[in-house]
Design a protein around this motif. Structure first.
Motif, PDB file in Angstrom:
ATOM      1  N   TRP A 105     -12.814  17.323  -2.792  1.00  0.00           N
ATOM      2  CA  TRP A 105     -11.357  17.208  -2.737  1.00  0.00           C
ATOM      3  C   TRP A 105     -10.926  16.117  -1.774  1.00  0.00           C
ATOM      4  N   GLU A 106     -11.648  15.959  -0.691  1.00  0.00           N
ATOM      5  CA  GLU A 106     -11.308  14.873   0.234  1.00  0.00           C
ATOM      6  C   GLU A 106     -11.492  13.510  -0.426  1.00  0.00           C
ATOM      7  N   GLY A 107     -12.481  13.386  -1.315  1.00  0.00           N
ATOM      8  CA  GLY A 107     -12.681  12.147  -2.049  1.00  0.00           C
ATOM      9  C   GLY A 107     -11.465  11.782  -2.889  1.00  0.00           C
ATOM     10  N   ILE A 108     -10.814  12.780  -3.466  1.00  0.00           N
ATOM     11  CA  ILE A 108      -9.610  12.522  -4.260  1.00  0.00           C
ATOM     12  C   ILE A 108      -8.496  11.969  -3.367  1.00  0.00           C
ATOM     13  N   ILE A 109      -8.321  12.581  -2.189  1.00  0.00           N
ATOM     14  CA  ILE A 109      -7.290  12.102  -1.264  1.00  0.00           C
ATOM     15  C   ILE A 109      -7.593  10.672  -0.828  1.00  0.00           C
ATOM     16  N   VAL A 110      -8.856  10.424  -0.493  1.00  0.00           N
ATOM     17  CA  VAL A 110      -9.264   9.070  -0.102  1.00  0.00           C
ATOM     18  C   VAL A 110      -8.995   8.088  -1.237  1.00  0.00           C
ATOM     19  N   GLY A 111      -9.305   8.486  -2.468  1.00  0.00           N
ATOM     20  CA  GLY A 111      -9.086   7.619  -3.617  1.00  0.00           C
ATOM     21  C   GLY A 111      -7.618   7.282  -3.825  1.00  0.00           C
ATOM     22  N   ILE A 112      -6.737   8.253  -3.622  1.00  0.00           N
ATOM     23  CA  ILE A 112      -5.304   8.009  -3.806  1.00  0.00           C
ATOM     24  C   ILE A 112      -4.802   6.970  -2.803  1.00  0.00           C
ATOM     25  N   PHE A 113      -5.102   7.201  -1.514  1.00  0.00           N
ATOM     26  CA  PHE A 113      -4.590   6.288  -0.491  1.00  0.00           C
ATOM     27  C   PHE A 113      -5.281   4.927  -0.552  1.00  0.00           C
ATOM     28  N   SER A 114      -6.586   4.911  -0.815  1.00  0.00           N
ATOM     29  CA  SER A 114      -7.283   3.627  -0.947  1.00  0.00           C
ATOM     30  C   SER A 114      -6.754   2.855  -2.148  1.00  0.00           C
ATOM     31  N   GLY A 115      -6.530   3.551  -3.255  1.00  0.00           N
ATOM     32  CA  GLY A 115      -5.988   2.893  -4.440  1.00  0.00           C
ATOM     33  C   GLY A 115      -4.628   2.269  -4.183  1.00  0.00           C
ATOM     34  N   LEU A 116      -3.776   2.956  -3.422  1.00  0.00           N
ATOM     35  CA  LEU A 116      -2.454   2.417  -3.102  1.00  0.00           C
ATOM     36  C   LEU A 116      -2.558   1.193  -2.202  1.00  0.00           C
ATOM     37  N   VAL A 117      -3.442   1.258  -1.193  1.00  0.00           N
ATOM     38  CA  VAL A 117      -3.605   0.115  -0.280  1.00  0.00           C
ATOM     39  C   VAL A 117      -4.148  -1.098  -1.022  1.00  0.00           C
ATOM     40  N   ILE A 118      -5.181  -0.897  -1.835  1.00  0.00           N
ATOM     41  CA  ILE A 118      -5.781  -2.013  -2.569  1.00  0.00           C
ATOM     42  C   ILE A 118      -4.806  -2.556  -3.601  1.00  0.00           C
ATOM     43  N   SER A 119      -4.028  -1.706  -4.212  1.00  0.00           N
ATOM     44  CA  SER A 119      -3.033  -2.174  -5.183  1.00  0.00           C
ATOM     45  C   SER A 119      -1.998  -3.057  -4.498  1.00  0.00           C
ATOM     46  N   LEU A 120      -1.566  -2.681  -3.304  1.00  0.00           N
ATOM     47  CA  LEU A 120      -0.652  -3.530  -2.542  1.00  0.00           C
ATOM     48  C   LEU A 120      -1.295  -4.874  -2.239  1.00  0.00           C
ATOM     49  N   PHE A 121      -2.569  -4.846  -1.848  1.00  0.00           N
ATOM     50  CA  PHE A 121      -3.312  -6.067  -1.538  1.00  0.00           C
ATOM     51  C   PHE A 121      -3.397  -6.960  -2.782  1.00  0.00           C
ATOM     52  N   ARG A 122      -3.737  -6.376  -3.924  1.00  0.00           N
ATOM     53  CA  ARG A 122      -3.829  -7.140  -5.172  1.00  0.00           C
ATOM     54  C   ARG A 122      -2.485  -7.751  -5.542  1.00  0.00           C
ATOM     55  N   PHE A 123      -1.420  -6.981  -5.404  1.00  0.00           N
ATOM     56  CA  PHE A 123      -0.087  -7.477  -5.754  1.00  0.00           C
ATOM     57  C   PHE A 123       0.299  -8.670  -4.884  1.00  0.00           C
ATOM     58  N   LEU A 124       0.106  -8.547  -3.572  1.00  0.00           N
ATOM     59  CA  LEU A 124       0.458  -9.635  -2.661  1.00  0.00           C
ATOM     60  C   LEU A 124      -0.387 -10.876  -2.917  1.00  0.00           C
ATOM     61  N   LEU A 125      -1.671 -10.682  -3.202  1.00  0.00           N
ATOM     62  CA  LEU A 125      -2.545 -11.826  -3.491  1.00  0.00           C
ATOM     63  C   LEU A 125      -2.120 -12.530  -4.778  1.00  0.00           C
TER      64      LEU A 125
END
Length: 539
Positions: free
Chosen positions: A41-61
């Motif tokens: 379950w912690e992996g799911i939480i990590v995936g949600i927040f990591s996905g949001l951070v990386i998506s922001l990074f991809r968008f800005l790039l």
């Protein structure tokens, strides 16, 4: 829980924080099944927040690279005064990158060696500082045109996001390492839209064993991060290799030759990365700012002369897949991308070489395909196959992660019919790199970082104690040995033994079997020696 002491009886008294870490770890080991369920379950939480951070990074790039492309198109039509103003702006951008790199050195470079160092216990990261510096520095550097990739930074961003979650929850260092590994895999998965590659990279490259306790959170984190990324960016593949035909088996010898060539190029690339500091050691580069300014001025010139080599380069790979380039231009692009990637990465600013490395592999493949077509050895529709094969081989030779390379290229191109040929060529390139004596690039860079003492408080880190997971390989020096007969390093305790679904309370006469997972309390400075016990083969 009963503890088995090492041959040395000398023990240093751990401080309160260390004792708390050890107690929490013992609780996890004593409630193993619930611990694994919690990691899921912690992996799911990590995936949600990591996905949001990386998506922001991809968008800005994406926005930064679109802005850079439009800028150079406009500059070619404007008076020279505007071009001079842009070069002056590049010097200012260099000053910003210099301040960011000095402020948080752990955010420099690709970040993958730092993540490996943290997982191994050799480094410590201030997760919040690394997160915002990596995010800002990566966008600024790639937006200005440096030949750096988003994938290495995405891996570190995912890792520090997971570390922040772990610190918020107050997890033990053992559990935090599992979460960091999962976050790193989620970062790769979200950056490349490649969940399987994220999982395999976590196990093969970062954790260096296929432990089930790592597999569960790594899978949930990678899959969740990819889901978040696809919701925001769609399901499109990173590279536009649509409708790749199966590579004929009669061309297997050609694939082997391509793998050897790409493997040798990967070795050359590693050599360049590890020795670019000699170039930047010239007297003209008085400090870090001079290095960064030089690389940015090179980017400014290349923006007019050879704009295809700027940035990560995924658009160039798409062009190689869809168009036919003259041989002279392919060679120019290969040399330009190779040299400019070394120049860019050698500055130490936030940004990796993961994607540029794949671009170099694609260029090598395009040159090979040109000759194969010229001599009528393959059909024109198989030229793209050659590019894909060369990318996987180049990656495998450089990183020494052939399984990751095979799965990654398959997911990035959307073609799983090439798994067998990619696996064969990745293995051949791996052997070529081994025969050339080339080191895996991320391990070599980690070693350089440790030797340069660029990590915070290395002596303090060495004195810390941690639980190390040791998988016992068949034929290792401790297989079929009693615990009391194993040459443990000083200040070491065998805490627990996992044998399949069973948990053993270790005693002096307990016999260690192949396939066991040992959990050992030791100092950071002896952690590598402890890990080696499970993998070193009998002489």
């Amino acid at each position: 829980m009963q503890l088995t002491h090492s041959q040395s009886k000398k023990q240093n008294s751990p401080d309160a924080a260390t004792r708390s870490q050890i107690v929490n770890t013992y609780r996890s080991l004593n409630h193993w099944h619930s611990f694994q369920f919690k990691l899921f379950w912690e992996g799911i939480i990590v995936g949600i927040f990591s996905g949001l951070v990386i998506s922001l990074f991809r968008f800005l790039l994406t926005k930064a690279e679109e802005w850079r492309t439009d800028l150079y198109e406009q500059l070619t039509q404007l008076p020279n005064l505007y071009t001079a103003g842009w070069f002056a702006a590049l010097l200012v951008i260099g000053a910003v990158l210099y301040k960011l790199t000095i402020y948080e050195p752990m955010a420099g470079g690709s970040g993958i060696p730092q993540v490996k160092g943290v997982i191994l216990g050799f480094m410590r990261m201030n997760w919040f500082r690394v997160l915002w510096v990596k995010l800002a520095g990566g966008v600024i550097g790639l937006g200005a045109g440096l030949s750096l990739g988003r994938e290495g930074p995405s891996i570190q961003l995912g890792a520090v996001t997971a570390q922040g979650i772990s610190r918020f929850w107050g997890r033990s260092r053992m559990e935090e390492r599992y979460l960091i590994t999962s976050g790193a895999g989620a970062g790769l998965a979200a950056a490349f839209n490649a969940p399987l590659a994220g999982v395999i990279f976590s196990l093969e490259e970062l954790h260096r064993n296929f432990s089930a306790v790592v597999l569960l959170p790594a899978m949930t984190a990678a899959l969740t991060a990819t889901f978040v990324s696809r919701v925001l960016f769609g399901r499109g593949f990173i590279f536009s290799f649509y409708g790749l035909p199966p590579f004929p088996h009669i061309h297997l010898l050609y694939a082997v030759a391509i793998a050897v060539i790409a493997g040798l190029c990967g070795v050359l690339f590693n050599t360049g990365l590890l020795n670019i500091n000699k170039f930047y050691g010239l007297p003209v580069f008085k400090n870090l700012y001079y290095k960064i300014a030089f690389s940015l001025l090179c980017a400014g010139l290349l923006g007019f002369a050879l704009p295809q080599v700027l940035g990560g380069g995924n658009l160039l790979v798409n062009e190689l897949a869809l168009k036919t380039f003259p041989l002279q231009l392919l060679v120019t692009l290969l040399i330009g991308k190779f040299l400019f990637t070394l120049i860019s990465y050698g500055t130490g600013v936030p940004g990796g070489f993961f994607l540029p490395m794949l671009v170099l592999g694609a260029l090598v493949g395009s040159i090979c395909a040109h000759f194969l077509l010229a001599f009528h050895l393959i059909a024109a529709n198989h030229a793209a196959n050659v590019i894909v094969i060369a990318m996987a081989a180049f990656f495998s030779a450089s990183v020494r992660a052939p399984i990751t390379g095979t799965v990654l290229i398959s997911e990035m191109t959307g073609s799983f019919s090439h798994l067998m040929i990619l696996g064969i060529t990745s293995a051949i390139a791996y052997i070529v790199a081994q025969l050339c004596g080339s080191q895996p690039i991320y391990e070599a860079l980690l070693l350089k970082n440790l030797q340069s003492h660029s990590t915070p408080d290395p002596d303090v880190v060495k004195e810390e104690r941690d639980i190390v997971e040791v998988p016992v390989s068949s034929g290792s020096i401790i297989e079929n040995k009693k615990v009391k007969d194993i040459p443990w390093p000083d200040h070491t305790l065998l805490v627990d033994v996992k044998r399949g679904p069973d948990q053993l309370v270790p005693e002096g006469n307990t016999i260690i079997r192949a396939g066991d997972f040992l959990y050992v309390l030791t100092k950071t400075e002896t952690a590598d020696e402890v890990r080696a016990l499970g993998s070193d083969l009998r002489k």
